[in-house]
Design a protein around this motif. Structure first.
Motif, PDB file in Angstrom:
ATOM      1  N   GLY A  61      -7.041  -3.347   1.413  1.00 45.02           N
ATOM      2  CA  GLY A  61      -6.127  -4.254   2.105  1.00 45.02           C
ATOM      3  C   GLY A  61      -4.977  -3.506   2.743  1.00 45.02           C
ATOM      4  O   GLY A  61      -4.557  -3.818   3.866  1.00 45.02           O
ATOM      5  N   TYR A  62      -4.490  -2.484   2.040  1.00 46.05           N
ATOM      6  CA  TYR A  62      -3.393  -1.658   2.572  1.00 46.05           C
ATOM      7  C   TYR A  62      -3.844  -0.881   3.807  1.00 46.05           C
ATOM      8  O   TYR A  62      -3.099  -0.745   4.784  1.00 46.05           O
ATOM      9  N   PHE A  64      -6.022  -1.720   6.031  1.00 47.35           N
ATOM     10  CA  PHE A  64      -6.199  -2.583   7.196  1.00 47.35           C
ATOM     11  C   PHE A  64      -4.906  -3.247   7.658  1.00 47.35           C
ATOM     12  O   PHE A  64      -4.738  -3.518   8.845  1.00 47.35           O
ATOM     13  N   ALA A  65      -3.986  -3.516   6.706  1.00 52.60           N
ATOM     14  CA  ALA A  65      -2.805  -4.306   7.071  1.00 52.60           C
ATOM     15  C   ALA A  65      -1.495  -3.721   6.577  1.00 52.60           C
ATOM     16  O   ALA A  65      -0.460  -4.388   6.661  1.00 52.60           O
ATOM     17  N   GLY A  66      -1.513  -2.504   6.042  1.00 53.60           N
ATOM     18  CA  GLY A  66      -0.291  -1.913   5.522  1.00 53.60           C
ATOM     19  C   GLY A  66       0.139  -2.621   4.241  1.00 53.60           C
ATOM     20  O   GLY A  66      -0.683  -3.183   3.523  1.00 53.60           O
ATOM     21  N   SER A  68       0.873  -5.361   3.246  1.00 52.99           N
ATOM     22  CA  SER A  68       0.788  -6.808   3.445  1.00 52.99           C
ATOM     23  C   SER A  68       0.369  -7.464   2.136  1.00 52.99           C
ATOM     24  O   SER A  68      -0.703  -7.166   1.596  1.00 52.99           O
ATOM     25  N   ALA A  71      -3.108  -9.447   2.244  1.00 55.19           N
ATOM     26  CA  ALA A  71      -4.263  -8.556   2.373  1.00 55.19           C
ATOM     27  C   ALA A  71      -4.525  -7.800   1.073  1.00 55.19           C
ATOM     28  O   ALA A  71      -5.665  -7.723   0.604  1.00 55.19           O
ATOM     29  N   SER A 120      -4.850   7.401   3.402  1.00 58.15           N
ATOM     30  CA  SER A 120      -4.346   6.519   4.456  1.00 58.15           C
ATOM     31  C   SER A 120      -2.848   6.269   4.370  1.00 58.15           C
ATOM     32  O   SER A 120      -2.287   5.618   5.255  1.00 58.15           O
TER      33      SER A 120
END
Length: 291
Positions: A61-62, A64-66, A68, A71, A120
């Motif tokens: 989730g991190y 793809f969306a930081g 968030s 997510a 990432s």
């Protein structure tokens, strides 16, 4: 410095401390009672395994969306439930016990999660996911914890009797036509939900601590279910409050600080716990010999 400035002032002056305290209160009311049932069902290490399984989902989730919250929460929940399902399936079709499969999956999940975040993001992001931070508990995070706590409390109230019976005597529940497998799956969903709710403040490695340690500590003081639940919530509230103050003054992550307080409470209870602490057992034995 007086008592007010030492204990109350941080929560009056700073919003993030109030949010963190509110999240700890919600977690104490929901995650800690879930921990009591994990202890009763001899599933303490399963809770630990599921907390590690949340990490790769949160990491995806991190990616793809930081940072968030929706997510990472959805990713963590999906990863936790997937690991629980896979561990159960492997146990059913092989000779390995469920705890062994949970250990294999959670070690692999932890490694995958750390690698994903490391590739990432920064080391700060990795530390945040692993150990949590009071600074991360903003209003959306608090709302998530509140919703999970409300759902958990209501669900536990509804399924309390069959869950208690399935924990104590699953064979009897099966004999009278009870749906033991259904209650088990529903309970695992509650476990994963609370682990996901707790990782913002406590981190994925530490969120299981507030779930398990107060329950284990309370077992050293009480045997009856009602007293056990009350003591568990009380220990969780006390350790959460003390841990937040400790993290504020010592400037360390909130997750380890809270779990450190839980660990100290456990060690003291091992010695002084009225039900099965070392000192009371020794005194009872001594009194018995005198009689």
């Amino acid at each position: 410095m007086n008592i007010y400035e030492l204990i109350v002032s941080p929560f009056v002056e700073f919003d993030f401390m109030r949010y963190a305290l509110a999240s700890v209160v919600f977690l104490a009311l929901s995650a800690a009672p879930v921990g009591v049932f994990l202890v009763m069902r001899r599933m303490s290490l399963v809770g630990d395994a599921l907390s590690h399984a949340v990490l790769p989902g949160a990491a995806i989730g991190y990616m793809f969306a930081g940072l968030s919250l929706p997510a990472m929460s959805l990713g963590g929940f999906a990863a936790g439930m997937l690991m629980a399902l896979l561990a159960g399936l492997v146990s059913r079709f092989t000779n390995l016990k469920e705890d062994a499969n949970f250990a294999a999956f959670y070690l692999s999940s932890l490694a995958v999660g750390v690698v994903l975040v490391s590739k990432s993001g920064s080391s700060v992001d990795l530390l945040h996911l692993l150990f949590g931070s009071v600074l991360a508990v903003d209003l959306p995070a608090l709302q998530l914890v509140a919703v999970v706590a409300s759902l958990t409390i209501v669900t536990l109230a509804v399924i309390y009797r069959p869950l208690l019976l399935e924990s104590i005597d699953p064979l009897f529940l099966k004999a009278v036509g009870g749906k033991g497998g259904f209650w088990h799956i529903l309970f695992l969903i509650l476990v994963v939900m609370n682990l996901v709710a707790g990782f913002q403040a406590l981190g994925t490695l530490m969120s299981v601590g507030l779930m398990m340690l107060p329950a284990i500590t309370a077992r050293l003081w009480a045997r009856s279910m009602g007293v056990l639940l009350l003591l568990t919530v009380g220990f969780a509230l006390l350790c959460g409050f003390g841990g937040l103050l400790f993290s504020y003054y010592i400037e360390i992550p909130s997750g380890p600080a809270i779990i450190l307080w839980c660990g100290v409470a456990y060690l003291l209870s091992v010695v002084f716990g009225w039900e099965s602490g070392l000192l009371p057992k020794w005194l009872r034995r001594l009194r018995h010999h005198k009689v």
